[in-house]
Design a protein around this motif. Structure first.
Motif, PDB file in Angstrom:
ATOM      1  N   LYS A 230      18.372   0.676 -28.014  1.00 24.23           N
ATOM      2  CA  LYS A 230      18.561   1.604 -27.108  1.00 24.23           C
ATOM      3  C   LYS A 230      18.690   2.826 -27.682  1.00 24.23           C
ATOM      4  O   LYS A 230      18.159   4.156 -27.321  1.00 24.23           O
ATOM      5  CB  LYS A 230      19.716   1.561 -26.136  1.00 24.23           C
ATOM      6  CG  LYS A 230      19.486   0.653 -24.987  1.00 24.23           C
ATOM      7  CD  LYS A 230      20.769   0.204 -24.405  1.00 24.23           C
ATOM      8  CE  LYS A 230      20.402  -0.802 -23.103  1.00 24.23           C
ATOM      9  NZ  LYS A 230      21.731  -1.055 -22.327  1.00 24.23           N
ATOM     10  N   THR A 233      15.280   4.478 -29.025  1.00 20.79           N
ATOM     11  CA  THR A 233      14.506   5.000 -28.079  1.00 20.79           C
ATOM     12  C   THR A 233      14.673   6.510 -27.722  1.00 20.79           C
ATOM     13  O   THR A 233      13.806   7.224 -27.383  1.00 20.79           O
ATOM     14  CB  THR A 233      14.479   4.361 -26.566  1.00 20.79           C
ATOM     15  OG1 THR A 233      15.776   4.393 -25.966  1.00 20.79           O
ATOM     16  CG2 THR A 233      14.165   2.751 -26.834  1.00 20.79           C
ATOM     17  N   GLN A 245      16.454  -0.739 -17.614  1.00 19.57           N
ATOM     18  CA  GLN A 245      16.001   0.477 -18.260  1.00 19.57           C
ATOM     19  C   GLN A 245      14.708   0.387 -18.988  1.00 19.57           C
ATOM     20  O   GLN A 245      14.322  -0.802 -19.449  1.00 19.57           O
ATOM     21  CB  GLN A 245      17.126   0.876 -19.202  1.00 19.57           C
ATOM     22  CG  GLN A 245      18.447   1.168 -18.500  1.00 19.57           C
ATOM     23  CD  GLN A 245      19.255   1.911 -19.485  1.00 19.57           C
ATOM     24  OE1 GLN A 245      18.984   3.266 -20.080  1.00 19.57           O
ATOM     25  NE2 GLN A 245      20.312   1.134 -20.109  1.00 19.57           N
ATOM     26  N   ASP A 246      14.094   1.511 -19.054  1.00 20.59           N
ATOM     27  CA  ASP A 246      12.795   1.494 -19.767  1.00 20.59           C
ATOM     28  C   ASP A 246      12.758   2.547 -20.789  1.00 20.59           C
ATOM     29  O   ASP A 246      13.610   3.602 -20.698  1.00 20.59           O
ATOM     30  CB  ASP A 246      11.582   1.836 -19.165  1.00 20.59           C
ATOM     31  CG  ASP A 246      11.149   0.471 -18.065  1.00 20.59           C
ATOM     32  OD1 ASP A 246      11.002  -0.440 -18.438  1.00 20.59           O
ATOM     33  OD2 ASP A 246      11.434   0.632 -16.738  1.00 20.59           O
ATOM     34  N   ARG A 248      10.913   3.993 -24.987  1.00 21.85           N
ATOM     35  CA  ARG A 248       9.774   3.930 -26.043  1.00 21.85           C
ATOM     36  C   ARG A 248      10.185   4.148 -27.378  1.00 21.85           C
ATOM     37  O   ARG A 248      11.229   5.063 -27.698  1.00 21.85           O
ATOM     38  CB  ARG A 248       8.700   4.897 -25.634  1.00 21.85           C
ATOM     39  CG  ARG A 248       7.492   4.575 -26.403  1.00 21.85           C
ATOM     40  CD  ARG A 248       6.545   5.336 -25.389  1.00 21.85           C
ATOM     41  NE  ARG A 248       5.067   4.913 -25.803  1.00 21.85           N
ATOM     42  CZ  ARG A 248       3.852   5.055 -25.162  1.00 21.85           C
ATOM     43  NH1 ARG A 248       4.134   5.585 -23.855  1.00 21.85           N
ATOM     44  NH2 ARG A 248       2.739   4.855 -25.630  1.00 21.85           N
ATOM     45  N   ARG A 261       6.977  -0.215 -26.460  1.00 23.40           N
ATOM     46  CA  ARG A 261       7.460  -0.072 -24.987  1.00 23.40           C
ATOM     47  C   ARG A 261       8.424  -0.777 -24.834  1.00 23.40           C
ATOM     48  O   ARG A 261       8.438  -2.321 -24.816  1.00 23.40           O
ATOM     49  CB  ARG A 261       6.398  -0.315 -24.193  1.00 23.40           C
ATOM     50  CG  ARG A 261       6.708   0.456 -22.671  1.00 23.40           C
ATOM     51  CD  ARG A 261       5.357   0.611 -21.896  1.00 23.40           C
ATOM     52  NE  ARG A 261       5.398  -0.836 -21.120  1.00 23.40           N
ATOM     53  CZ  ARG A 261       3.935  -1.064 -20.847  1.00 23.40           C
ATOM     54  NH1 ARG A 261       2.714  -0.339 -20.983  1.00 23.40           N
ATOM     55  NH2 ARG A 261       3.720  -2.236 -20.381  1.00 23.40           N
ATOM     56  N   SER A 263      11.755  -2.731 -22.640  1.00 20.63           N
ATOM     57  CA  SER A 263      12.459  -2.921 -21.388  1.00 20.63           C
ATOM     58  C   SER A 263      13.602  -3.755 -21.504  1.00 20.63           C
ATOM     59  O   SER A 263      13.804  -4.684 -22.146  1.00 20.63           O
ATOM     60  CB  SER A 263      11.282  -3.648 -20.388  1.00 20.63           C
ATOM     61  OG  SER A 263      11.769  -4.350 -19.264  1.00 20.63           O
ATOM     62  N   THR A 264      14.876  -3.441 -20.571  1.00 21.67           N
ATOM     63  CA  THR A 264      15.745  -4.269 -20.790  1.00 21.67           C
ATOM     64  C   THR A 264      16.329  -4.727 -19.324  1.00 21.67           C
ATOM     65  O   THR A 264      15.946  -3.804 -18.463  1.00 21.67           O
ATOM     66  CB  THR A 264      17.095  -3.362 -21.365  1.00 21.67           C
ATOM     67  OG1 THR A 264      17.335  -2.199 -20.352  1.00 21.67           O
ATOM     68  CG2 THR A 264      16.949  -2.775 -22.728  1.00 21.67           C
TER      69      THR A 264
END
Length: 559
Positions: A230, A233, A245-246, A248, A261, A263-264
């Motif tokens: 995290k 990102t 959450q999203d 990059r 990309r 994703s969690t």
């Protein structure tokens, strides 16, 4: 590292944090290019917290333990990322007309004066440890920094915090995440799955469409690993573990740029992370690399020369639809054409093409973006996906007013796209008028060229693919025996199987006549459409893939 190291060493000796004997010993042992302070830190004879407290006391400033302080990330906007890194500072508290900034070195008066000049509010300075400031810089600015800056911050954090993982150091976690990313890249993985189970944290890579378990670790490591990802990102909230959450990540591996990309999703055992690797080398892919045979490629290239209409690519998630659309845009991207895309998300940045990011939270939906870009006078439009009637209606109107429109749908085969559009509310006569062609596709694993050997098909495979003796006699059946190149799988890379459904005048009449999907499919086959399985069979007979792959991927097409 520090602006006045000799004076700092005197302060440390006065505070009895370093003895003259230890200092003399370190000066003899340190590397030629290493500062004495860095040597003391690396030998665990000093901590950067002790340095910060000593400097704060000497400068008459407050010392702040950033590891125990909750900081609102929005405060970071007051100081540009490059300035924060350059001057080793980070804003931490915003008050009425003032801003509290933590600095590493209060003796660096040039840095403090420079910070005053870049701020629009009056700053108040406090002192924090170097490692804590660097960690907050990663938290706040990672998305704004280049890979070299991030690597420098990480390397410095490792040098300080690697003293003891048991004392809370995060260097082992940093190294583990980096190794996971590096190994995934080296193995050509398209996805990284970090998943909690009841007893362990499992790491799997998706390579050529198949998942492979590569690592397992104690479940206790999961929170640290997820937090580290995290942080990388720069946009995801570390403390939020209850909601998906999203984000990059931009990274550099093997001399190339790589986008991930992220994703969690919260699960009963902890947060699950999936990182989709967006390899920019795929941007240069053309139609031949997709796996077309020459006849299908010629058909598709003819469609790309159309002045208007809608071209749809269909298939499930992960079937390569976006890659196909990008290959189409690459082939028709010319200086005399204006191309605009509307995507969610924008996966790759394409040179010479205007790309619009959908953001529904602020009202920037596919439909809203489409309405706006039509006023930009484009020749060609790509819509990431047609999801609703509003988007479909605007796309159809655009195609009927002289625009060539590319988009995707989620359907099992090409003729089913007509029913799918009708299901979301598009009238049949508009479908017949606007849609020029629908191409369904699937991805099958290609045979590894380094270990490919002639092979024979089983009787069951021959029957499943309905092959004749004549076809088998002329075939070049191949199979990979397994080698280091393909990780002993016999496969390397993937190619497409395609089903091209052209909307001819006769098909338009059938659509207007409310013909069923099965009726459209039957007539299309009579008019020469090859099904996904039939195209797969051609690739088996040409030695490009195996019968088992085609059977697996086209199971729904077995009729």
């Amino acid at each position: 590292m520090y602006s006045n190291e000799p004076y700092l060493l005197e302060l440390l000796q006065e505070a009895q944090l370093v003895t003259p004997a230890a200092l003399e010993d370190v000066r003899h042992k340190k590397k030629s290019q290493e500062s004495t302070i860095d040597a003391l830190l690396s030998l665990n004879l000093l901590t950067d917290e002790a340095i910060a407290q000593t400097l704060a006391e000497n400068a008459g400033m407050d010392y702040v333990d950033l590891k125990r302080l909750d900081v609102d990330p929005s405060v970071a906007a007051h100081v540009p990322a490059n300035s924060a890194v350059r001057f080793r500072a980070v804003p931490i508290i915003e008050g009425a007309g003032t801003l509290v900034i933590a600095v590493t070195d209060p003796l660096d008066f040039d840095a403090i004066d420079s910070l005053r000049h870049v701020l629009t509010v009056e700053p108040e300075f406090v002192v924090a440890s170097d490692s804590a400031i660097k960690q907050r810089q990663l938290d706040f600015y990672a998305s704004q920094l280049d890979s070299a800056q991030i690597a420098k911050l990480d390397a410095n954090a490792i040098a300080v915090t690697e003293t003891s993982a048991a004392e809370g150091g995060d260097a082992p976690v940093i190294k583990m995440v980096y190794q996971i990313l590096q190994e995934a890249y080296q193995n050509r993985a398209s996805d990284i799955h970090i998943e909690p189970t009841e007893k362990e944290m499992r790491v799997r890579y998706r390579i050529d469409g198949a998942l492979h378990k590569v690592q397992s670790h104690p479940l206790s490591l999961l929170p640290s690993i997820v937090s580290r990802i995290k942080i990388m990102t720069g946009t995801m909230a570390i403390s939020e573990k209850r909601l998906p959450q999203d984000g990059r990540i931009q990274a550099k591996f093997g001399g190339g740029d790589l986008d991930l990309r992220v994703s969690t999703v919260p699960t009963s055992c902890g947060e699950s992370v999936v990182m989709r690797i967006l390899d920019k080398s795929s941007l240069s892919i053309g139609l031949p690399q997709l796996g077309f045979f020459s006849d299908d490629q010629a058909t598709f290239e003819e469609l790309l020369r159309l002045p208007d209409g809608i071209l749809l690519v269909t298939g499930p998630t992960g079937s390569g639809k976006t890659t196909t659309l990008y290959a189409c845009l690459n082939s028709i991207n010319k200086p005399d054409r204006k191309i605009i895309t509307v995507e969610d998300p924008v996966e790759y940045l394409l040179s010479g093409i205007n790309q619009v990011q959908v953001k529904e939270s602020i009202g920037m939906t596919f439909a809203a973006a489409l309405r706006a870009i039509l006023r930009q006078a484009p020749n060609i439009i790509m819509i990431g996906e047609i999801r609703d009637l509003e988007t479909a209606s605007i796309a159809i109107n655009a195609s009927l007013t002289g625009h060539l429109v590319f988009s995707t749908l989620h359907t099992n085969d090409a003729p089913a796209a007509v029913a799918r559009l009708a299901d979301i509310g598009v009238k049949k006569f508009l479908i017949a008028s606007a849609v020029r062609s629908v191409m369904a596709q699937r991805l099958v694993r290609g045979i590894c060229k380094d270990c490919a050997q002639p092979a024979e098909m089983t009787l069951k495979e021959i029957r499943s693919l309905r092959l004749t003796e004549e076809q088998i006699a002329k075939a070049e059946i191949m199979k990979g025996t397994g080698c280091r190149t393909c990780r002993m799988t016999g496969y390397k890379g993937r190619i497409g199987c395609f089903e091209i459904f052209n909307i001819s005048e006769e098909v338009r009449l059938l659509i207007n006549g409310d013909e069923s999907t099965s009726g459209l499919r039957k007539r299309a086959r009579e008019l020469g459409m090859r099904t996904l399985r039939e195209d797969g069979v051609r690739k088996v007979l040409a030695g490009k893939t195996t019968a088992s792959e085609v059977i697996r991927v086209t199971m729904a097409d077995s009729d």
